[in-house]
Scaffold this motif. Structure first.
Motif, PDB file in Angstrom:
ATOM      1  N   UNK A 185      86.447  54.699  44.649  1.00 39.43           N
ATOM      2  CA  UNK A 185      86.950  53.913  45.801  1.00 39.43           C
ATOM      3  C   UNK A 185      87.383  54.690  47.341  1.00 39.43           C
ATOM      4  N   UNK A 186      88.481  55.122  47.021  1.00 41.43           N
ATOM      5  CA  UNK A 186      89.349  56.066  47.792  1.00 41.43           C
ATOM      6  C   UNK A 186      87.793  56.895  48.843  1.00 41.43           C
ATOM      7  N   UNK A 187      86.904  57.727  48.822  1.00 40.95           N
ATOM      8  CA  UNK A 187      85.813  58.697  48.966  1.00 40.95           C
ATOM      9  C   UNK A 187      85.444  57.846  49.576  1.00 40.95           C
ATOM     10  N   UNK A 188      84.899  56.666  49.373  1.00 37.69           N
ATOM     11  CA  UNK A 188      83.695  55.186  50.041  1.00 37.69           C
ATOM     12  C   UNK A 188      84.151  54.501  51.201  1.00 37.69           C
ATOM     13  N   UNK A 189      86.131  54.221  50.793  1.00 36.91           N
ATOM     14  CA  UNK A 189      86.318  53.378  51.510  1.00 36.91           C
ATOM     15  C   UNK A 189      86.696  53.968  53.031  1.00 36.91           C
ATOM     16  N   UNK A 190      86.421  54.969  53.485  1.00 38.89           N
ATOM     17  CA  UNK A 190      86.564  54.156  55.061  1.00 38.89           C
ATOM     18  C   UNK A 190      84.675  54.479  55.951  1.00 38.89           C
ATOM     19  N   UNK A 191      83.937  54.876  54.779  1.00 36.92           N
ATOM     20  CA  UNK A 191      82.656  54.674  55.276  1.00 36.92           C
ATOM     21  C   UNK A 191      82.328  53.074  55.461  1.00 36.92           C
ATOM     22  N   UNK A 192      82.899  52.358  53.837  1.00 38.95           N
ATOM     23  CA  UNK A 192      82.014  50.744  54.465  1.00 38.95           C
ATOM     24  C   UNK A 192      83.122  50.257  55.086  1.00 38.95           C
ATOM     25  N   UNK A 193      84.282  50.724  55.662  1.00 39.91           N
ATOM     26  CA  UNK A 193      84.474  50.195  56.587  1.00 39.91           C
ATOM     27  C   UNK A 193      84.321  50.852  58.314  1.00 39.91           C
ATOM     28  N   UNK A 194      83.982  51.628  58.341  1.00 43.13           N
ATOM     29  CA  UNK A 194      83.162  51.660  59.458  1.00 43.13           C
ATOM     30  C   UNK A 194      81.862  50.793  59.779  1.00 43.13           C
ATOM     31  N   UNK A 195      80.652  50.592  58.664  1.00 41.52           N
ATOM     32  CA  UNK A 195      80.014  49.746  58.536  1.00 41.52           C
ATOM     33  C   UNK A 195      80.535  48.461  58.618  1.00 41.52           C
ATOM     34  N   UNK A 196      81.430  48.060  58.181  1.00 40.24           N
ATOM     35  CA  UNK A 196      81.636  46.392  58.704  1.00 40.24           C
ATOM     36  C   UNK A 196      82.050  46.241  60.510  1.00 40.24           C
ATOM     37  N   UNK A 197      82.683  46.981  60.672  1.00 40.54           N
ATOM     38  CA  UNK A 197      82.945  47.082  61.651  1.00 40.54           C
ATOM     39  C   UNK A 197      82.403  47.558  63.634  1.00 40.54           C
ATOM     40  N   UNK A 198      81.392  48.494  62.561  1.00 45.56           N
ATOM     41  CA  UNK A 198      80.154  49.052  63.499  1.00 45.56           C
ATOM     42  C   UNK A 198      79.804  47.280  64.573  1.00 45.56           C
ATOM     43  N   UNK A 199      79.664  47.787  65.299  1.00 46.55           N
ATOM     44  CA  UNK A 199      78.884  46.681  67.355  1.00 46.55           C
ATOM     45  C   UNK A 199      79.895  45.393  67.843  1.00 46.55           C
ATOM     46  N   UNK A 200      81.209  45.872  66.578  1.00 43.54           N
ATOM     47  CA  UNK A 200      81.811  44.138  67.056  1.00 43.54           C
ATOM     48  C   UNK A 200      83.400  44.779  67.419  1.00 43.54           C
ATOM     49  N   UNK A 201      83.704  45.593  66.164  1.00 44.74           N
ATOM     50  CA  UNK A 201      85.401  46.427  66.536  1.00 44.74           C
ATOM     51  C   UNK A 201      84.872  48.227  67.655  1.00 44.74           C
ATOM     52  N   UNK A 202      83.891  47.923  66.922  1.00 48.63           N
ATOM     53  CA  UNK A 202      83.574  49.500  67.207  1.00 48.63           C
ATOM     54  C   UNK A 202      82.432  49.928  67.669  1.00 48.63           C
ATOM     55  N   UNK A 203      81.509  50.884  69.415  1.00 51.69           N
ATOM     56  CA  UNK A 203      80.646  51.379  68.836  1.00 51.69           C
ATOM     57  C   UNK A 203      80.456  52.799  68.914  1.00 51.69           C
ATOM     58  N   UNK A 204      79.745  52.518  67.413  1.00 56.78           N
ATOM     59  CA  UNK A 204      79.704  54.177  66.987  1.00 56.78           C
ATOM     60  C   UNK A 204      79.980  55.405  67.886  1.00 56.78           C
ATOM     61  N   UNK A 205      79.848  56.400  67.800  1.00 54.54           N
ATOM     62  CA  UNK A 205      79.551  57.230  68.255  1.00 54.54           C
ATOM     63  C   UNK A 205      78.393  58.048  69.200  1.00 54.54           C
ATOM     64  N   UNK A 206      77.228  57.978  68.014  1.00 50.85           N
ATOM     65  CA  UNK A 206      75.761  58.093  68.347  1.00 50.85           C
ATOM     66  C   UNK A 206      75.395  57.907  69.258  1.00 50.85           C
ATOM     67  N   UNK A 207      75.444  56.137  69.067  1.00 47.62           N
ATOM     68  CA  UNK A 207      74.985  55.132  69.869  1.00 47.62           C
ATOM     69  C   UNK A 207      75.686  55.165  71.498  1.00 47.62           C
ATOM     70  N   UNK A 208      77.167  55.353  70.997  1.00 46.11           N
ATOM     71  CA  UNK A 208      77.575  55.166  72.597  1.00 46.11           C
ATOM     72  C   UNK A 208      77.048  56.542  73.902  1.00 46.11           C
ATOM     73  N   UNK A 209      76.626  57.764  72.887  1.00 44.24           N
ATOM     74  CA  UNK A 209      76.107  58.879  73.692  1.00 44.24           C
ATOM     75  C   UNK A 209      75.058  58.462  74.184  1.00 44.24           C
ATOM     76  N   UNK A 210      73.943  57.910  73.568  1.00 47.65           N
ATOM     77  CA  UNK A 210      73.280  57.941  74.082  1.00 47.65           C
ATOM     78  C   UNK A 210      72.904  57.040  74.518  1.00 47.65           C
ATOM     79  N   UNK A 211      73.802  56.131  74.949  1.00 45.81           N
ATOM     80  CA  UNK A 211      73.503  55.074  76.471  1.00 45.81           C
ATOM     81  C   UNK A 211      74.120  55.402  77.360  1.00 45.81           C
ATOM     82  N   UNK A 212      74.948  56.394  77.510  1.00 53.38           N
ATOM     83  CA  UNK A 212      75.140  56.688  78.256  1.00 53.38           C
ATOM     84  C   UNK A 212      74.805  58.046  78.895  1.00 53.38           C
ATOM     85  N   UNK A 213      73.814  57.820  77.988  1.00 50.86           N
ATOM     86  CA  UNK A 213      72.405  59.804  78.420  1.00 50.86           C
ATOM     87  C   UNK A 213      71.051  58.313  78.640  1.00 50.86           C
TER      88      UNK A 213
END
Length: 267
Positions: A185-213
């Protein structure tokens, strides 16, 4: 749309924010100002160096060089996994458990994505292979480090409970089942939280980089979904594999708890 070029002055202005933070931290006596400045300096040097390496690699693409770069990335990630554990396994196991798990999960997910999903020509095209592997290794490294640290530290703290369960007839796997579950649970929780917040709370790095490009946003979203799923699978399977190996290492062939195989707390 052309990418807006950043000048050294632009980067210097951003660096002033880190310097201001270091000054504020120092004023409050938190003892982190030096670490902040050293880490910032390392970031600049390391990223500039990797920029030069990738520029050369992209201009002279060859499978042996791409493979060599991937191996170096894996070995460095393995060292980071070992360094982030308070009680690591002694000997080769301290380095090998995390490195083997990352190799199995991150490399498999990367090759699968390159060959089956993205399909660049050649399949090891460094503009796709190196960034993709880097993202997978970075996140898998964090998950494995968190999971193994939780496993070994909790096993040490609950050693009497584990030995009590063994004396009552439980197998080694049963005696540490709940510890391994919480470590996972400790190892997986950061990724679960990242997926849950992606697009609403945060714009992930790769997506942001591609949009800026200049990439069309919906195409950037597609790539980000692919990356998030690959990272989650790589982190999940890597963490579970590392915990399985680590839990086995905690016991000998006679299912006796062997905490002597753990080194003392890291300084």
């Amino acid at each position: 749309m052309a990418v807006i070029q950043l000048t050294p002055l632009d980067l210097s202005l951003a660096a002033l924010l880190v310097i201001a933070l270091a000054a504020t931290v120092s004023r409050f006596g938190m003892g982190l100002s030096r670490s902040l400045l050293v880490s910032a300096a390392r970031t600049v040097v390391q990223l500039l160096l990797i920029g030069l390496v990738l520029t050369t690699l992209f201009e002279h693409a060859a499978l042996p060089w791409v493979a060599a770069m991937a191996v170096v990335m894996l070995l460095v990630a393995g060292r980071e996994v070992m360094a982030r554990q308070r009680r690591r396994f002694r000997g080769w196991w301290g380095y090998g458990v995390g490195t083997l798990a990352m190799f199995t999960s991150a490399f498999t997910a990367t090759v699968l994505a390159l060959v089956v999903v993205i399909g660049p020509q050649p399949w090891w095209e460094p503009r796709y292979a190196i960034p993709l592997l880097g993202m997978l290794l970075g996140n898998t490294m964090t998950g494995i480090a968190l999971g193994l640290d939780r496993l070994t530290q909790t096993a040490w703290e609950q050693r009497r409970i584990i030995e009590g369960r063994l004396s009552l007839g439980q197998s080694a796997a049963e005696a540490v089942a709940d510890i391994r579950r919480e470590a996972a649970r400790s190892g997986l929780m950061p990724m679960i939280n990242a997926m849950a917040a992606a697009g609403i709370v945060s714009l992930p790095g790769m997506m942001t980089g591609q949009i800026l490009a200049g990439t069309v946003p919906i195409e950037a979203v597609k790539y980000q979904i692919l990356i998030m799923f690959l990272i989650t699978a790589g982190t999940g399977f890597g963490t579970l594999g590392a915990l399985w190996l680590g839990a086995r290492r905690l016991f000998d062939d006679r299912e006796r708890l062997r905490l002597d195989r753990l080194a003392g707390p890291a300084g």
